[in-house]
Scaffold this motif. Structure first.
Motif, PDB file in Angstrom:
ATOM      1  N   ALA A 101       0.829  -1.207   0.000  1.00  0.00           N
ATOM      2  CA  ALA A 101       0.000   0.000   0.000  1.00  0.00           C
ATOM      3  C   ALA A 101       0.860   1.253   0.000  1.00  0.00           C
ATOM      4  CB  ALA A 101      -0.918  -0.002   1.223  1.00  0.00           C
ATOM      5  N   ASN A 102       1.972   1.212   0.719  1.00  0.00           N
ATOM      6  CA  ASN A 102       2.874   2.362   0.771  1.00  0.00           C
ATOM      7  C   ASN A 102       3.537   2.606  -0.585  1.00  0.00           C
ATOM      8  OD1 ASN A 102       4.254   4.391   2.510  1.00  0.00           O
ATOM      9  ND2 ASN A 102       6.085   3.235   1.945  1.00  0.00           N
ATOM     10  N   TYR A 129       4.971   4.034   6.963  1.00  0.00           N
ATOM     11  CA  TYR A 129       4.232   3.894   5.701  1.00  0.00           C
ATOM     12  C   TYR A 129       3.604   5.237   5.327  1.00  0.00           C
ATOM     13  CZ  TYR A 129       4.605  -0.956   7.338  1.00  0.00           C
ATOM     14  OH  TYR A 129       5.065  -2.161   7.811  1.00  0.00           O
ATOM     15  N   VAL A 132       0.708   5.705   2.690  1.00  0.00           N
ATOM     16  CA  VAL A 132      -0.588   5.059   2.898  1.00  0.00           C
ATOM     17  C   VAL A 132      -1.588   6.109   3.379  1.00  0.00           C
ATOM     18  CG1 VAL A 132      -1.876   3.354   4.229  1.00  0.00           C
ATOM     19  CG2 VAL A 132       0.423   2.819   3.429  1.00  0.00           C
TER      20      VAL A 132
END
Length: 246
Positions: A101-102, A129, A132
């Motif tokens: 996701a990052n 992250y 995100v």
């Protein structure tokens, strides 16, 4: 016997490939903005499903993707003729999703756990992250299930983590799954406690030897009753099944 049949049905449904192939399958779903309902199966939820029909029905539903969250599920499955390649720990799965996701600017929504866990998780997400997008961090005490999922339906996050404990989190995910347009929804149990830093994960020494359960009991002796109720009984139950099939 019906009990044995229920258990073998669940074990047969568990994902049998490698964790890397599973990661790739789910990442592809995220890239295509599809949805998926993932259940991390440990002895606890399997044993609960033995006694509660509604939980068994969730596990055996067409929507549910079950992964083996623990070596005991892998080992006992093999003993019963169900070849599961390897365990896929829920915490590893979540960390893998967050990394993806990052790298791809995906979004996340977390529901459950305590307020301090959610605060710690927010710090970790922003530092580790940063790409995100946090669509929501709602604890399990101040927000109702209905308002949380109304918000989720509006914001359409890519990852939905429900940390309400087994089997409540699976019931919640199953109840709202049809209303989702996209998103990977998964019950994560205590994974958010580990991710947020409020609890420590077992050191590598224990993980490599499949002794994470022992580490948790040493850290929290009150867990021993729960361990006997589910893990030991799961071991005994699958042992009986194996002996009957020889």
């Amino acid at each position: 016997m019906p009990v044995a049949k229920n258990m073998i049905d669940v074990l047969n449904k568990i994902y049998k490939g490698s964790k890397e192939s599973f990661y790739e399958t789910v990442k592809e779903k995220m890239e295509k903005e599809e949805k998926a309902f993932i259940i991390t199966a440990n002895p606890e939820i399997i044993m609960i499903a033995e006694k509660r029909t509604e939980i068994k029905e969730i596990l055996l539903s067409d929507e549910a993707i079950i992964i083996p969250d623990g070596f005991s599920v892998v080992k006992r499955g093999r003993n019963m003729g169900v070849h599961i390649e390897e365990k896929i720990p829920g915490i590893d799965l979540v960390q893998n999703f967050l990394k993806f996701a990052n790298e791809n600017n995906k979004s996340i929504y977390c529901y459950g756990s305590k307020e301090e866990t959610e605060r710690g998780l927010e710090d970790v997400l922003r530092k580790t992250y940063p790409n995100v997008k946090i669509e929501g961090l709602k604890n399990g005490y101040d927000y109702t299930e209905e308002e949380v999922f109304a918000d989720i339906k509006t914001k359409k996050p890519d990852i939905i983590l429900v940390a309400m404990g087994v089997p409540r989190q699976e019931q919640i995910a199953a109840k709202h799954y049809d209303d989702l347009e996209k998103g990977i929804i998964i019950g994560v149990g205590g994974s958010l406690d580990v991710l947020s830093g409020s609890k420590k994960r077992a050191p590598k020494f224990f993980r490599k030897r499949n002794l994470e359960w022992l580490y948790r009991i040493l850290r929290e002796p009150r867990r021993i009753k729960r361990f006997y109720k589910y893990n030991i009984k799961f071991y005994l139950q699958t042992g009986k099944r194996r002996r009957r099939t020889k």
